[in-house]
Design an enzyme around this catalytic site. Structure first.
Site, PDB file in Angstrom:
ATOM      1  N   THR A  13     -16.336 -42.136 -42.372  1.00 49.84           N
ATOM      2  CA  THR A  13     -17.436 -41.930 -43.325  1.00 49.84           C
ATOM      3  C   THR A  13     -16.929 -41.936 -44.765  1.00 49.84           C
ATOM      4  OG1 THR A  13     -18.560 -40.565 -41.679  1.00 49.84           O
ATOM      5  CG2 THR A  13     -19.280 -40.314 -43.957  1.00 49.84           C
ATOM      6  N   GLU A 128     -11.475 -32.515 -55.585  1.00 48.01           N
ATOM      7  CA  GLU A 128     -12.892 -32.151 -55.747  1.00 48.01           C
ATOM      8  C   GLU A 128     -13.668 -32.275 -54.434  1.00 48.01           C
ATOM      9  OE1 GLU A 128     -14.633 -31.246 -58.973  1.00 48.01           O
ATOM     10  OE2 GLU A 128     -15.641 -30.467 -57.204  1.00 48.01           O
ATOM     11  N   GLY A 133     -18.604 -31.192 -50.909  1.00 49.10           N
ATOM     12  CA  GLY A 133     -18.985 -32.606 -50.978  1.00 49.10           C
ATOM     13  C   GLY A 133     -19.192 -33.111 -52.396  1.00 49.10           C
ATOM     14  N   ASP A 200     -14.913 -24.499 -41.223  1.00 51.83           N
ATOM     15  CA  ASP A 200     -14.927 -25.439 -42.349  1.00 51.83           C
ATOM     16  C   ASP A 200     -15.268 -24.700 -43.659  1.00 51.83           C
ATOM     17  OD1 ASP A 200     -15.164 -28.414 -43.316  1.00 51.83           O
ATOM     18  OD2 ASP A 200     -16.990 -27.437 -44.022  1.00 51.83           O
ATOM     19  N   LYS A 204     -12.847 -24.022 -47.124  1.00 51.34           N
ATOM     20  CA  LYS A 204     -13.314 -24.304 -48.492  1.00 51.34           C
ATOM     21  C   LYS A 204     -13.256 -23.033 -49.342  1.00 51.34           C
ATOM     22  CE  LYS A 204     -16.346 -28.027 -46.964  1.00 51.34           C
ATOM     23  NZ  LYS A 204     -17.632 -28.295 -46.301  1.00 51.34           N
TER      24      LYS A 204
HETATM   25  P1  NAP Z   1     -14.202 -39.630 -39.843  1.00 53.14           P
HETATM   26  O1  NAP Z   1     -15.466 -40.376 -40.064  1.00 53.14           O
HETATM   27  O2  NAP Z   1     -13.928 -39.043 -38.517  1.00 53.14           O
HETATM   28  O3  NAP Z   1     -12.993 -40.609 -40.240  1.00 53.14           O
HETATM   29  C1  NAP Z   1     -11.673 -40.227 -40.131  1.00 53.14           C
HETATM   30  C2  NAP Z   1     -10.813 -41.454 -40.335  1.00 53.14           C
HETATM   31  O4  NAP Z   1      -9.458 -41.050 -40.369  1.00 53.14           O
HETATM   32  C3  NAP Z   1     -10.943 -42.514 -39.257  1.00 53.14           C
HETATM   33  O5  NAP Z   1     -10.941 -43.801 -39.845  1.00 53.14           O
HETATM   34  C4  NAP Z   1      -9.678 -42.333 -38.410  1.00 53.14           C
HETATM   35  O6  NAP Z   1      -9.187 -43.528 -37.851  1.00 53.14           O
HETATM   36  C5  NAP Z   1      -8.706 -41.844 -39.470  1.00 53.14           C
HETATM   37  N1  NAP Z   1      -7.641 -40.995 -38.962  1.00 53.14           N
HETATM   38  C6  NAP Z   1      -7.748 -39.766 -38.407  1.00 53.14           C
HETATM   39  N2  NAP Z   1      -6.528 -39.283 -38.102  1.00 53.14           N
HETATM   40  C7  NAP Z   1      -5.643 -40.221 -38.488  1.00 53.14           C
HETATM   41  C8  NAP Z   1      -4.235 -40.319 -38.451  1.00 53.14           C
HETATM   42  N3  NAP Z   1      -3.492 -39.338 -37.945  1.00 53.14           N
HETATM   43  N4  NAP Z   1      -3.657 -41.441 -38.920  1.00 53.14           N
HETATM   44  C9  NAP Z   1      -4.398 -42.442 -39.428  1.00 53.14           C
HETATM   45  N5  NAP Z   1      -5.740 -42.397 -39.517  1.00 53.14           N
HETATM   46  C10 NAP Z   1      -6.348 -41.307 -39.049  1.00 53.14           C
HETATM   47  O7  NAP Z   1     -14.059 -38.443 -40.877  1.00 53.14           O
HETATM   48  P2  NAP Z   1     -14.753 -38.303 -42.310  1.00 53.14           P
HETATM   49  O8  NAP Z   1     -16.091 -37.675 -42.144  1.00 53.14           O
HETATM   50  O9  NAP Z   1     -14.617 -39.553 -43.067  1.00 53.14           O
HETATM   51  O10 NAP Z   1     -13.824 -37.166 -42.952  1.00 53.14           O
HETATM   52  C11 NAP Z   1     -12.535 -37.467 -43.412  1.00 53.14           C
HETATM   53  C12 NAP Z   1     -11.987 -36.250 -44.149  1.00 53.14           C
HETATM   54  O11 NAP Z   1     -12.836 -35.925 -45.242  1.00 53.14           O
HETATM   55  C13 NAP Z   1     -11.898 -34.995 -43.281  1.00 53.14           C
HETATM   56  O12 NAP Z   1     -10.753 -34.267 -43.645  1.00 53.14           O
HETATM   57  C14 NAP Z   1     -13.187 -34.224 -43.655  1.00 53.14           C
HETATM   58  O13 NAP Z   1     -13.048 -32.855 -43.486  1.00 53.14           O
HETATM   59  C15 NAP Z   1     -13.312 -34.586 -45.119  1.00 53.14           C
HETATM   60  N6  NAP Z   1     -14.676 -34.532 -45.671  1.00 53.14           N
HETATM   61  C16 NAP Z   1     -15.698 -35.130 -45.021  1.00 53.14           C
HETATM   62  C17 NAP Z   1     -16.956 -35.134 -45.599  1.00 53.14           C
HETATM   63  C18 NAP Z   1     -18.144 -35.791 -44.928  1.00 53.14           C
HETATM   64  O14 NAP Z   1     -19.266 -35.624 -45.442  1.00 53.14           O
HETATM   65  N7  NAP Z   1     -17.970 -36.514 -43.840  1.00 53.14           N
HETATM   66  C19 NAP Z   1     -17.158 -34.511 -46.835  1.00 53.14           C
HETATM   67  C20 NAP Z   1     -16.069 -33.916 -47.484  1.00 53.14           C
HETATM   68  C21 NAP Z   1     -14.824 -33.929 -46.888  1.00 53.14           C
HETATM   69  P3  NAP Z   1     -10.043 -44.357 -36.733  1.00 53.14           P
HETATM   70  O15 NAP Z   1     -11.197 -44.932 -37.495  1.00 53.14           O
HETATM   71  O16 NAP Z   1      -9.115 -45.419 -36.261  1.00 53.14           O
HETATM   72  O17 NAP Z   1     -10.431 -43.357 -35.721  1.00 53.14           O
HETATM   73  N1  HSE Z   2     -18.570 -31.248 -42.385  1.00 51.46           N
HETATM   74  C1  HSE Z   2     -18.593 -30.876 -43.749  1.00 51.46           C
HETATM   75  C2  HSE Z   2     -19.927 -30.264 -44.080  1.00 51.46           C
HETATM   76  C3  HSE Z   2     -18.337 -32.081 -44.622  1.00 51.46           C
HETATM   77  O1  HSE Z   2     -20.886 -30.461 -43.305  1.00 51.46           O
HETATM   78  O2  HSE Z   2     -20.046 -29.570 -45.095  1.00 51.46           O
HETATM   79  C4  HSE Z   2     -18.222 -31.749 -46.083  1.00 51.46           C
HETATM   80  O3  HSE Z   2     -17.050 -31.036 -46.349  1.00 51.46           O
END
Ligand code: NAP
Ligand code: HSE
Length: 328
Positions: A13, A128, A133, A200, A204
């Site tokens: 994402t 940030e 988010g 989570d 934060k």
């Molecule tokens: P996601 O959709 O599950 O994507 C994670 C990505 O990381 C995937 O592409 C995965 O590869 C890759 N990955 C995971 N472990 C890996 C490793 N050891 N080596 C190489 N690649 C790896 O997660 P996301 O929602 O984008 O979140 C990513 C990070 O941002 C997390 O730490 C989350 O807490 C943070 N975050 C998320 C949001 C949100 O709204 N989603 C907001 C703020 C912060 P594959 O595609 O091959 O599986």
């Molecule tokens: N899973 C987290 C949330 C993503 O729902 O707030 C943003 O850090």
């Protein structure tokens, strides 16, 4: 014009959001920053799947390919868990790369260490996106702290749980249905237990504690209660009484210097500032000595809000490096 080479670690994402925004804003960023940005490598666990058309040649499963890229200057990190994320970013700053992370699990525990290492290597760390988010809480708090002391921080720090509680109340959805929808929308963690258990929001909160007070409470002393304890019946009964469940994280520095933290559901009435904060929105209130209480609200999760603040971090870092303040 100089070119800055960047890598994106993780292409789910958040990683894809960064790529889209960098492409969509390419010309504007070039004009404002005076440099061209090139995404040179994308790290994933399975490089056989092309998530975004035209990116297959950039993808790798091997971190060595990333660090062997000549002239790499910026690393965006959007993978999961403390490791290998910390080791990758440590290696990046030792290679004189600026790093920008969304990974609160890693940053809550290793953020202070990473920032010290970055300082010693003359590079910047943007984080940030690790808290709330798209809500610019980190840069706002950093500015406030230039003059004010912060004594207490309270708010909704998880978008998924606020979305679930909102849908259970307003649409009558089951917990399971609301969680599935939060996952489909890209709000939830890879393991959504982290959202619903409060872990989570806890991570934060610890990042905010480090920034506000220069220290964190002992993690074992912080009570963390999730929303997985709240039933549909409880939500309906609260609604009948004009009350709403909010999942609230708070940390404060007490007069004796101790730091107290807690994450738990709270029932609020219509007079409470968190009452209208619905859906995926987060809200953070900071109590300060000169300003009084300052609150900031916005989307707490999702592809574009999160990726947007990471690209802002990039613009700020490149602007600082060039010795000017960037306004977009
Ligand atoms: P996601 O959709 O599950 O994507 C994670 C990505 O990381 C995937 O592409 C995965 O590869 C890759 N990955 C995971 N472990 C890996 C490793 N050891 N080596 C190489 N690649 C790896 O997660 P996301 O929602 O984008 O979140 C990513 C990070 O941002 C997390 O730490 C989350 O807490 C943070 N975050 C998320 C949001 C949100 O709204 N989603 C907001 C703020 C912060 P594959 O595609 O091959 O599986
Ligand atoms: N899973 C987290 C949330 C993503 O729902 O707030 C943003 O850090």
């Amino acid at each position: 014009m100089a070119t800055i080479k960047a890598a994106i670690l993780g292409f789910g994402t958040v990683g894809q959001g960064i790529y889209h925004i960098l492409n969509e804003k390419r010309e504007e960023l070039r004009e404002k920053l005076g440099v061209e940005l090139e995404v040179a490598k994308i790290l994933v666990t399975d490089a056989s799947r092309e998530r975004v058309p035209g990116t297959k040649h950039l993808m790798t499963e091997n971190i060595d390919d990333v660090f062997e890229e000549t002239g790499l200057q910026v690393v965006f990190e959007a993978i999961v868990n403390e490791e290998p994320a910390y080791s990758y970013l440590k290696c990046a700053v030792e290679n004189k790369c600026h790093v920008i992370t969304a990974n609160k699990v890693m940053f809550a525990k290793r953020g202070e260490e990473l920032q010290a290492l970055a300082k010693a290597n003359g590079v910047f760390v943007g984080y940030e996106a690790s808290v709330a988010g798209g809500v610019p809480i980190i840069k706002t708090m950093k500015n406030i702290l230039l003059v004010n002391d912060v004594s207490r921080v309270q708010g909704i720090l998880n978008g998924t749980t606020n979305y679930i509680l909102t849908k259970m109340r307003a649409e009558g959805w089951s917990f399971e249905h609301a969680l599935l929808e939060a996952q489909r929308l890209g709000y939830a963690e890879a393991d959504p237990f982290n959202d619903v258990s409060g872990q989570d929001a806890f991570k934060k909160l610890m990042i905010l504690s480090s920034l506000a007070f220069g220290e964190q409470p002992d993690w074992a002393d912080v009570e963390v209660i999730g929303i997985d304890t709240i039933s549909s019946e409880q939500v309906a009964a609260a609604t009948e009484k004009g009350l709403r469940y909010r999942h609230v994280a708070e940390v404060e520095k007490r007069e004796d210097g101790t730091i107290y933290g807690k994450v738990a559901p709270l029932l609020v009435d219509a007079e409470h500032p968190l009452y209208p904060v619905d859906d995926v929105f987060n809200a953070v209130a900071m109590e300060t000595n000169y300003i009084g209480t300052l609150s900031i609200t916005g989307p707490g999760a999702g592809m574009y809000p999160t990726a947007s603040v990471m690209v802002e971090d990039y613009a700020e870092i490149i602007g600082k490096r060039a010795g000017f303040v960037v306004t977009i």
